[in-house]
Design a protein around this motif. Sequence first.
Motif, PDB file in Angstrom:
ATOM      1  N   LYS A 275       0.851  -1.195   0.000  1.00  0.00           N
ATOM      2  CA  LYS A 275       0.000   0.000   0.000  1.00  0.00           C
ATOM      3  C   LYS A 275       0.886   1.244   0.000  1.00  0.00           C
ATOM      4  N   SER A 276       0.764   2.055  -1.061  1.00  0.00           N
ATOM      5  CA  SER A 276       1.674   3.182  -1.241  1.00  0.00           C
ATOM      6  C   SER A 276       1.058   4.543  -0.912  1.00  0.00           C
TER       7      SER A 276
ATOM      8  N   PRO B 231      -5.865   0.481  -2.087  1.00  0.00           N
ATOM      9  CA  PRO B 231      -6.686  -0.506  -1.379  1.00  0.00           C
ATOM     10  C   PRO B 231      -5.949  -1.150  -0.209  1.00  0.00           C
ATOM     11  N   ASP B 232      -6.716  -1.509   0.812  1.00  0.00           N
ATOM     12  CA  ASP B 232      -6.169  -2.202   1.972  1.00  0.00           C
ATOM     13  C   ASP B 232      -6.008  -3.697   1.694  1.00  0.00           C
ATOM     14  N   TYR B 233      -6.780  -4.209   0.731  1.00  0.00           N
ATOM     15  CA  TYR B 233      -6.761  -5.629   0.382  1.00  0.00           C
ATOM     16  C   TYR B 233      -6.770  -5.810  -1.128  1.00  0.00           C
ATOM     17  N   ARG B 234      -6.235  -6.929  -1.587  1.00  0.00           N
ATOM     18  CA  ARG B 234      -6.304  -7.363  -2.977  1.00  0.00           C
ATOM     19  C   ARG B 234      -7.160  -8.621  -3.003  1.00  0.00           C
ATOM     20  N   ILE B 235      -8.000  -8.751  -4.022  1.00  0.00           N
ATOM     21  CA  ILE B 235      -8.834  -9.943  -4.162  1.00  0.00           C
ATOM     22  C   ILE B 235      -8.269 -10.766  -5.315  1.00  0.00           C
TER      23      ILE B 235
END
Length: 84
Positions: free
Chosen positions: A37-38, A43-47
């Motif tokens: 996370k930059s 996003p806080d999560y990747r799906i």
Amino acid sequence: MATTIATLTQKTDGSLEGFFATIRVNAPIAIVPNASKSSEEAPDYRIIHRKTGFEIGAGWNRIARVTGEEYLSVKLEAPEIGVI
């Protein structure tokens, strides 16, 4: 009334695993913390689609204005499932 489109189990590493299911799609997915996370908007999560490894969406931690409850807001995109 909301419809359940995913059944997930939380893992000890903070990720969630389970199945995303609609009339046309039954996909094994994982929702994993975004270690890279930059920025605040990232996003806080990747799906991730667990069979192919393709990223099919993202999730953000949110807080409900009225109740103050925390929840995960997600956006899914993949050619085979469209934009949800």
